[in-house]
Scaffold this motif. Structure first.
Motif, short mmCIF file in Angstrom:
data_model
loop_
_atom_site.label_atom_id
_atom_site.label_comp_id
_atom_site.label_asym_id
_atom_site.label_seq_id
_atom_site.Cartn_x
_atom_site.Cartn_y
_atom_site.Cartn_z
N PRO A 1 0.91 -1.67 -0.20
CA PRO A 1 0.09 -0.23 -0.23
C PRO A 1 1.29 1.10 0.14
N THR A 2 0.05 2.43 -0.68
CA THR A 2 1.41 3.66 -0.99
C THR A 2 0.24 4.67 -0.59
N GLY A 3 -0.50 4.47 0.38
CA GLY A 3 -0.88 5.62 1.16
C GLY A 3 -2.18 6.46 0.00
N LEU A 4 -2.17 8.41 0.36
CA LEU A 4 -3.09 8.93 -0.14
C LEU A 4 -3.38 9.13 -1.83
N ALA A 5 -4.49 8.91 -2.38
CA ALA A 5 -3.72 8.83 -4.00
C ALA A 5 -5.26 9.43 -4.41
N PRO B 1 3.41 8.85 1.25
CA PRO B 1 2.74 8.15 1.59
C PRO B 1 1.34 9.03 2.24
N ASP B 2 1.57 10.43 2.92
CA ASP B 2 1.09 11.39 3.52
C ASP B 2 0.03 12.14 3.17
N TRP B 3 0.70 11.80 1.53
CA TRP B 3 -0.07 13.28 0.87
C TRP B 3 -0.09 12.25 -0.87
N ASP B 4 -1.00 13.54 -1.50
CA ASP B 4 -0.85 13.58 -3.14
C ASP B 4 -1.19 15.01 -4.05
N GLY B 5 -0.56 15.20 -4.57
CA GLY B 5 -0.73 16.57 -5.82
C GLY B 5 -0.51 16.52 -6.80
#
Length: 431
Positions: free
Chosen positions: A42-46, A193-197
């Motif tokens: 798993p890689t976190g937020l997306a 993993p704690d953010w995506d933009g």
């Protein structure tokens, strides 16, 4: 149209991950496609894939995207969705769990707005979410090439740079709603993993008219006079270009019979009596402009001689009036029986040192539900600030009536830019 400096302003976390993707003249702040982890963990937020927004009109509006997934291994207690937009877009009335930040121009960044929404609820692992009610943006009258950046994070991504004004939303709070697990989303990024933009280009159906400014000089043989030559943006749109590329360049050809004793530091000599000039910033606001100051010595009266100011450089598909892309520089020599050049309106006969002058102005970016944007939004129209004087080209250069060879134009020295409403700073001119 890549603007990495603005991207650093929009998100302090993305500088190292911005992809250099150019798409013509459309404003874009892209984030590289985020790779999944090598072992498939798993890689976190997306975020969900984002599409460009084209053909919107001034006075219109559109809804903001905000779909994302939690691809991490654990549930989350809270997430934040944030949106950052350039000055041609303005958030509408916001819910009470959202805060708007208005940041003025500074360094290489034009003014912009940011909205951060806090969702204090459980975000389950493997689930896809979106706000139950999408936020909306107004398209302002000066919008043209705009950028929208979307981020989802486990922490508050409130802007940290510049002088910002904060406005809390007053509408009913909005919650996240769970979407079908088959909703398309991007891969997360194992490195954060704690953010995506990601960035979205917004193209508005609007125009801007760049007008070369003519000038009339007056003096006697032997006098040294000041020439202010450049262009203005008659609007209605402001123009934001690719960072590193000025929105326009100016070719200035001096009247025959004159010698340049001091050139603008924003200009490079490309032939005898001819200079190519760039801009310090990569945007120009509506009703703004740039003037380049030279000192000319009048050596002799040459009947019929005439200089010129011509807009050159990048194509400007938004500028449909090409008739005013060139203007005359007329020299009146006292005692020589009238002007040496053709007709022209009153222009840059004032004295002054070398450098460039920028003017900004235009309508503000006020939005419903709070105060308008501050800083470089142009809330004070028509002001002018004189740029820092630079050494430039101090060797004398004799004016010439011959055609100008464009090949071999040198890079510019330093020029002056605009700031918080008008940011005064020394930067490298791009010519």
């Amino acid at each position: 149209m890549l603007r990495t400096s603005l991207d650093r302003c929009l998100s302090r976390r993305t500088a190292a991950t911005v992809a250099a993707t150019a798409i013509g003249v459309i404003g874009l702040i892209p984030l590289a496609a985020a790779p999944a982890s090598a072992d498939g963990s798993p890689t976190g937020l997306a975020l969900a894939p984002l599409a460009s927004i084209d053909g919107v009109k001034p006075g219109g509006s559109f809804q903001l995207p905000g779909t994302f997934a939690n691809k991490g291994a654990t549930d989350l207690d809270k997430v934040y969705l944030s949106y950052t937009v350039t000055r041609g877009l303005a958030p509408q009335e916001l819910p009470s769990n959202c805060t708007r930040y208005e940041t003025g121009s500074y360094d290489e960044n034009p003014s912009h707005s940011a909205v951060v929404c806090e969702f204090d609820q459980t975000v389950k692992t493997g689930a896809v979410y979106a706000p139950e009610k999408n936020l909306s943006l107004d398209v302002l009258g000066h919008a043209l090439y705009e950028s929208l950046r979307v981020e989802v994070a486990t922490y508050n991504s409130e802007p940290s740079d510049g002088n910002k004004e904060t406005v809390r939303g007053t509408g009913p709070a909005v919650k996240l709603t769970e979407l079908p697990s088959t909703t398309p989303v991007r891969d997360g990024n194992v490195d954060h993993p704690d953010w995506d933009g990601a960035g979205v280009p917004v193209t508005v159906d609007n125009t801007a008219d760049f007008r070369a400014t003519d000038a009339r000089l007056k003096g006697r043989v032997g006098d040294t006079v000041a020439l202010d030559a450049g262009f203005t943006n008659e609007g209605p749109a402001w123009v934001l270009s690719a960072q590193g590329d000025p929105v326009a360049k100016v070719l200035i050809k001096m009247p025959a019979g004159t010698t340049v004793t001091k050139a603008s530091g924003a200009c490079s000599k490309v032939a005898a009596g001819s200079y190519r000039c760039g801009l310090a910033n990569y945007w120009i606001e509506e009703k703004g402009g740039v003037a380049y100051t030279f000192k000319l010595r009048i050596d002799k009266a040459v009947p019929g001689a005439e200089g010129s100011v011509t807009l050159v450089g990048e194509e400007r598909p938004y500028d449909r009036n090409k008739k005013n892309d060139s203007a005359a520089i007329v020299l009146d020599v006292d005692g020589a029986g009238g002007p040496t050049g053709g007709s022209g309106s009153s222009g840059g006969g004032s004295t002054g040192g070398s450098g460039s002058t920028s003017t900004t102005g235009g309508s503000g970016t006020a939005s419903t539900g709070g105060s308008g944007s501050t800083g470089g939004s142009g809330s004070t129209g028509g002001s002018a600030t004189t740029g820092s004087s630079t050494t430039g080209s101090d060797l004398a250069s004799t004016g010439s009536g011959s055609a100008l060879p464009l090949a071999g134009a040198a890079a510019a020295a330093l020029a002056a830019g605009a700031g918080t409403v008008l940011l005064v700073r020394r930067r490298t001119a791009r010519n």
